[in-house]
Design a protein around this motif. Structure first.
Motif, PDB file in Angstrom:
ATOM      1  N   LEU A  41       0.901  -1.238  -0.159  1.00 44.38           N
ATOM      2  CA  LEU A  41       0.006  -0.031  -0.199  1.00 44.38           C
ATOM      3  C   LEU A  41       0.871   1.223   0.118  1.00 44.38           C
ATOM      4  N   LYS A  42       2.160   1.174   0.340  1.00 41.30           N
ATOM      5  CA  LYS A  42       2.997   2.431   0.379  1.00 41.30           C
ATOM      6  C   LYS A  42       3.281   2.868  -1.028  1.00 41.30           C
ATOM      7  N   ARG A  43       3.834   4.094  -0.837  1.00 38.82           N
ATOM      8  CA  ARG A  43       4.319   4.598  -2.332  1.00 38.82           C
ATOM      9  C   ARG A  43       5.590   3.943  -2.495  1.00 38.82           C
ATOM     10  N   GLU A  44       6.029   3.699  -3.619  1.00 33.41           N
ATOM     11  CA  GLU A  44       7.479   3.054  -4.129  1.00 33.41           C
ATOM     12  C   GLU A  44       8.454   4.119  -3.951  1.00 33.41           C
ATOM     13  N   GLU A 100       9.562  -0.208   4.071  1.00 28.80           N
ATOM     14  CA  GLU A 100       9.106   0.393   3.049  1.00 28.80           C
ATOM     15  C   GLU A 100       9.157  -0.311   1.507  1.00 28.80           C
ATOM     16  N   ARG A 101       8.431   0.006   0.645  1.00 25.88           N
ATOM     17  CA  ARG A 101       8.257  -0.655  -0.721  1.00 25.88           C
ATOM     18  C   ARG A 101       9.420  -0.063  -1.579  1.00 25.88           C
ATOM     19  N   VAL A 102      10.267  -0.710  -2.100  1.00 25.18           N
ATOM     20  CA  VAL A 102      11.445  -0.167  -2.609  1.00 25.18           C
ATOM     21  C   VAL A 102      11.799  -1.062  -3.846  1.00 25.18           C
ATOM     22  N   SER A 104      12.633   7.978   3.501  1.00 24.04           N
ATOM     23  CA  SER A 104      11.240   7.401   4.215  1.00 24.04           C
ATOM     24  C   SER A 104      10.572   8.459   4.734  1.00 24.04           C
ATOM     25  N   ALA A 105      10.992   9.396   5.491  1.00 28.64           N
ATOM     26  CA  ALA A 105      10.068  10.365   6.301  1.00 28.64           C
ATOM     27  C   ALA A 105       9.652  11.166   5.113  1.00 28.64           C
ATOM     28  N   TRP A 106      10.244  11.867   4.061  1.00 25.62           N
ATOM     29  CA  TRP A 106      10.061  12.778   3.108  1.00 25.62           C
ATOM     30  C   TRP A 106       8.726  12.039   2.396  1.00 25.62           C
TER      31      TRP A 106
END
Length: 323
Positions: free
Chosen positions: A9-12, A62-64, A275-277
């Motif tokens: 669900l996270k932005r890549e 994170e999605r990476v 990640s925070a940005w």
């Protein structure tokens, strides 16, 4: 919902490593030049700045994805690590072997001596092949360009990538040094990276003068920011890191921690920051997470972080000072 579902669900976030390496870290009680040195242990980890950033991001959930240029003759350890961490492997395979970098970790001084070997030689046309990877993806929110350039690519390679990626709607964070950094910043404001992360020495090289005080470092970072770079982050070792944007100049630091190895701490800082940005956090929260990532990385050898709760505990202890 399990971790895999949450990650989807996270932005890549995408990292680009054009000159990766296998990091061979040798731990010594004390490094004595010119003498016989007995090692306590040796560890080999797939690395390169962008790879290290991606590994820290993946450990945090994170999605990476990773891309760049990887030697086809010794890529197995990279493939296994990407599989283990759930990182999407989009590296282009090129003929030859990825280089080995030797890290001599001196426990008595908490210092690391780097011996970086030359990488594989590639054709300049490979740069456009890397860009094709982005044409096949949804427009990424954040892209990290990190590390040195391999033999065969011109010094302006990052400048070219940044311009093309920004045209695709990406926010681009650049972490490189020397001539490659100078060329990337010798462009109009519209073609500037969204963020740069030099360390103190790299910033001194860039501006052509010594920066012995925090005030001078802040002034130099502010001048870079005014060129059109949204965020300038300067890593300062045990002093922490300086975060400069249009509204803030923040010095973020933690008390000194016992370090197993300082290798990759700057890469972890980048990972925490992006990640925070990417999560839309404010300037202070970005600084806290970035410094927490870097501090956590000091406790291990290789591109790994502890669990998210440990990162959160460190972030809560970060001291923020307005410069």
């Amino acid at each position: 919902m399990n971790n895999t579902a949450l990650r989807s669900l996270k932005r890549e976030i995408i990292t680009v490593t054009l000159n990766p390496a296998i990091d061979q870290t040798i731990s010594l009680s004390q490094l004595v030049p010119g003498a016989l040195n007995l090692a306590h242990e040796i560890q080999c980890n797939p690395g390169g700045k962008g790879v290290n950033v991606a590994c820290c991001l993946a450990d945090f959930g994170e999605r990476v994805s990773v891309t760049g240029l990887l030697g086809e003759d010794n890529s197995d350890s990279f493939v296994e690590m990407f599989r283990h961490k759930g990182i999407n492997d989009r590296f282009l395979r090129v003929p030859g072997s990825t280089r080995t970098n030797i890290k001599l970790s001196d426990r008595s001084r908490n210092e690391t001596t780097d011996i970086n070997l030359p990488g594989i030689q590639v054709d300049a046309g490979m740069l456009d092949a890397v860009l094709w990877q982005f044409d096949a993806l949804d427009a990424p929110v954040h892209v990290v360009l990190a590390g040195s350039l391999p033999i065969g690519l011109p010094q302006a390679s990052y400048a070219h990538l940044i311009w093309q990626l920004k045209r695709r709607g990406a926010c681009v964070l650049l972490d490189t040094s020397g001539a490659a950094l100078e060329a990337a910043l010798d462009v109009p404001a519209a073609a500037m990276p969204s963020c740069v992360k030099p360390n103190r020495h790299e910033l001194e090289q860039l501006v052509g003068q010594a920066l012995p005080t925090l005030e001078l470092i802040t002034a130099a970072a502010r001048e870079l920011q005014r060129l059109g770079i949204a965020k300038v982050v300067v890593s300062l070792g045990e002093q922490g890191a300086l975060f400069v944007d249009a509204e803030h100049s923040l010095l973020a630091s933690l008390p000194a921690l016992a370090a197993r190895s300082t290798v990759g701490a700057g890469d972890a800082l980048v990972a925490g920051m992006v990640s925070a940005w990417n999560a839309g956090l404010d300037s202070e929260a970005i600084a806290r997470r970035a410094v927490a990532f870097a501090a956590a990385k000091l406790t291990s050898i290789g591109p790994h972080l502890p669990d998210a709760s440990s990162i959160g505990a460190l972030a809560s202890r970060v001291n923020i000072r307005q410069m």
